[in-house]
Motif scaffolding. Structure first.
Motif, short mmCIF file in Angstrom:
data_model
loop_
_atom_site.label_atom_id
_atom_site.label_comp_id
_atom_site.label_asym_id
_atom_site.label_seq_id
_atom_site.Cartn_x
_atom_site.Cartn_y
_atom_site.Cartn_z
N CYS A 1 -5.16 -4.38 -10.27
CA CYS A 1 -4.96 -5.46 -9.31
C CYS A 1 -3.49 -5.76 -9.05
CB CYS A 1 -5.66 -6.73 -9.78
SG CYS A 1 -5.10 -7.30 -11.39
N GLU B 1 -2.17 -4.66 -5.75
CA GLU B 1 -2.97 -5.23 -4.66
C GLU B 1 -2.58 -6.66 -4.33
OE1 GLU B 1 -5.12 -3.49 -2.83
OE2 GLU B 1 -4.57 -1.76 -4.04
N CYS B 2 -1.89 -7.32 -5.20
CA CYS B 2 -1.54 -8.73 -5.00
C CYS B 2 -0.36 -8.85 -4.03
CB CYS B 2 -1.18 -9.39 -6.32
SG CYS B 2 -0.71 -11.12 -6.14
N PRO B 3 -0.59 -9.43 -2.83
CA PRO B 3 0.50 -9.53 -1.85
C PRO B 3 1.62 -10.47 -2.29
CG PRO B 3 -1.44 -10.68 -1.06
CD PRO B 3 -1.84 -9.97 -2.32
N ARG C 1 -13.19 -8.92 -1.88
CA ARG C 1 -11.80 -9.12 -1.49
C ARG C 1 -11.77 -10.04 -0.27
NH1 ARG C 1 -6.70 -5.82 -1.52
NH2 ARG C 1 -5.52 -6.72 0.17
#
Length: 86
Positions: free
Chosen positions: A24, A27-29, A63
């Motif tokens: 993850c 994937e974390c903006p 998501r």
């Protein structure tokens, strides 16, 4: 994986469910997720907050798109005072 939980204005990761695979992290903006051993000292208090709130908040199973104002809040200091627990 049932690691992520959603509150009114905050997401938490359940440290009991997380296997620290770090999938993850990229994937974390907001670049707000770290492997537990890599959590910066000034953010270590969030480990306990995540553990507490993960017991109360529902699991996220899909998501989701970021909130419309997510970029405004990204990297803003002292956001903890805005945390809504319920």
């Amino acid at each position: 994986m049932d690691c992520f939980h959603e509150g009114p204005n905050f997401l938490v990761i359940d440290p009991e469910e997380c296997i620290d695979c770090t999938l993850c992290v990229p994937e974390c903006p907001a670049e707000a997720i770290f492997a537990e051993d890599d959590v910066p000292e000034e953010q270590r208090r969030f480990i306990a907050i995540n553990a507490e709130l993960a017991k109360e908040w529902p699991v996220i199973v899909e998501r989701m798109e970021p909130l419309a104002d997510a970029d405004e809040w990204n990297h803003k200091p002292d956001k903890l005072k805005y945390l809504q627990r319920s």
